[in-house]
Design an enzyme around this catalytic site. Structure first.
Site: not given
Ligand code: FUB
Length: 456
Positions: A27, A210
């Protein structure tokens, strides 16, 4: 290589992907700050992995050539030992995708974290502040982003991203939960911690999952996010997530947005999350994959070049193994670097010295201990490098510095069985020489020649 610029470790001609190999990171939110360096704020997948909850102990990385990255050390943790996040859930973990913003001399570090045991429904967007981009972050009171006194996140509203516009106005974006109405944004007040308005739905996205990221180029706003792309499982048993990153554009920071397309196809990992940034005249996409571990909860940050078409649309980013080329001078040698040969260390549990090299570290219980290691005047941030060779694609050792356990670290040789020192991690030590560094084996075959320690 020019001898004067040799920093005491091997210089590289291109970054290679993944760019961060010693620990697992994901991320990546990248920013260029006023000191002229580029910084990455990733999340940290701790090993051994435990579902998606064992993410914690955020590190920051920086570079001035895009090829050699400096670990700035651990900046925030939800573990009980740190008490960094007083409002966080009691068992810690779940420190998911962060971002950082800068305004009027202060750095604001935003991190999604649950406040209660029901981790799916109690998310907050935490905030820590510092006057340095990569250390001394502190969570204040209440320590998370609010609108009219109440936290803005709740059920799966994760992945904060902040854009500070050219006119100084700042916007917070966030969201998760696999629906187009789950991406929200709104203007922040000047305090960068309270919302000026109730976050609103970012209209016009297609297949939002997301991982929101917003940037501006030539007066146009770009909103990047991950989608809900699926592919058949390799074993033929149904479908699995293989998210891609897509983008939309707008002439306004809060939309409405016009959907534009995919910027990176699936990365071989269930999740996809990244950031777009310009550094020294070149645009880049930072992203993660699972190339080192082959596991979706032990991910690794990568970077490749990103190109725009004349009309402002983005070409699909080509994922490469060789990575990007240098755009600046390599790091210079620090006069404070100290070297500790393995032959002067204490060995046990079957580890032995052969010439200058510690061997036998594949044996259960084997260890190599360096005593009286100099942590420098301040001690708080020392970069430890390990000169090692391994016949494995990824060697592993457990690292302990004094009583702090850094868990397993990856030692990835550039060439199998050739000594390399591309294993580095910045750790906390005591000032002066009252420090012990212990490398414990028992996972697979790694040989160690020496370690170096350099205060940041
Ligand atoms: O890394 C944890 C979660 O997985 C992140 O918050 C999301 O965007 C995904 O990458």
């Amino acid at each position: 290589m020019n001898k004067d610029t040799n920093p005491g470790f091997k210089l590289k001609e291109s970054a290679g992907n993944p760019i961060i190999t010693t620990i697992f990171t994901a991320d990546p939110s990248a920013h260029v700050w006023e000191d002229g360096r580029i910084y990455i704020y990733p999340s940290h997948d701790l090993e051994p992995a435990r579902g998606c909850d064992y993410m914690d102990r955020y590190h920051v990385y920086s570079s001035e050539d895009m090829v050699h990255w400096r670990d700035e050390g651990e900046i925030l943790s939800s573990q009980a030992y740190s008490n960094d996040v007083p409002w966080g859930r009691k068992d810690g973990g779940f420190m998911w995708a962060p971002d950082c913003a800068y305004k009027n001399g202060t750095y604001y570090y935003y991190f999604p974290h649950p406040s209660g045991d029901s981790w799916g429904t109690t998310w907050e967007i935490g905030v820590a502040t510092s006057n340095h981009p990569a250390k001394d972050f502190k969570v204040g009171d209440p320590g998370f982003v609010t609108w009219e006194g109440v936290g803005i996140a709740g059920e799966f509203m994760i992945d904060p991203a902040v854009l500070v516009d050219d006119d100084g106005r700042a916007y917070m974006y966030f969201g998760g939960g696999s629906r187009d109405d789950r991406c929200k944004g709104g203007q922040l007040n000047d305090d960068m911690i309270t919302m000026k308005e109730q976050p609103r739905i970012m209209r016009g996205l297609e297949d939002f999952h997301e991982a929101t990221w917003v940037f501006k180029r030539n007066g146009l706003y770009y909103l990047v996010y991950s989608d809900n792309h699926h592919l058949p499982r390799k074993n033929g048993d149904g479908m699995e997530n293989r998210n891609q990153m897509r983008y939309a554009t707008s002439e306004n920071p809060l939309g409405p947005w016009q959907y534009r397309g995919v910027i990176i196809e699936e990365v071989g990992c269930g999740t996809s999350h990244g950031s777009v940034v310009e550094y020294k005249g070149q645009w880049y996409l930072f992203y993660h994959n699972q190339d080192i571990s082959d596991r979706g909860n032990l991910r690794s940050v990568c970077v490749d070049c990103l190109y725009f078409n004349d009309d402002g649309t983005i070409q699909i980013v080509k994922q490469t193994k060789e990575g990007v080329k240098p755009v600046g001078p390599p790091p210079a040698r620090s006069a404070d670097m100290k070297k500790y040969p393995a032959k002067d260390a204490v060995l046990g549990g079957g580890a032995v010295i052969n010439g200058n090299v510690a061997e036998g570290l594949e044996k259960e219980g084997s260890f190599l201990r360096f005593d009286n290691v100099d942590g420098g005047k301040d001690g708080s941030r020392n970069t430890l490098r390990i000169s090692f060779s391994s016949a494995e694609r990824v060697g592993k050792l457990r690292l302990k510095v004094n009583d702090i356990d850094y868990s397993l670290i990856n030692l990835m040789p550039a060439e199998v069985s050739e000594f390399s020192d591309d294993c580095f991690i910045t750790v906390k030590m005591n000032p002066g020489t009252d420090n012990t560094v212990t490398l414990t084996g028992g996972v697979n075959d790694v040989k160690v020649e020496y370690i170096t320690v350099t205060p940041l």
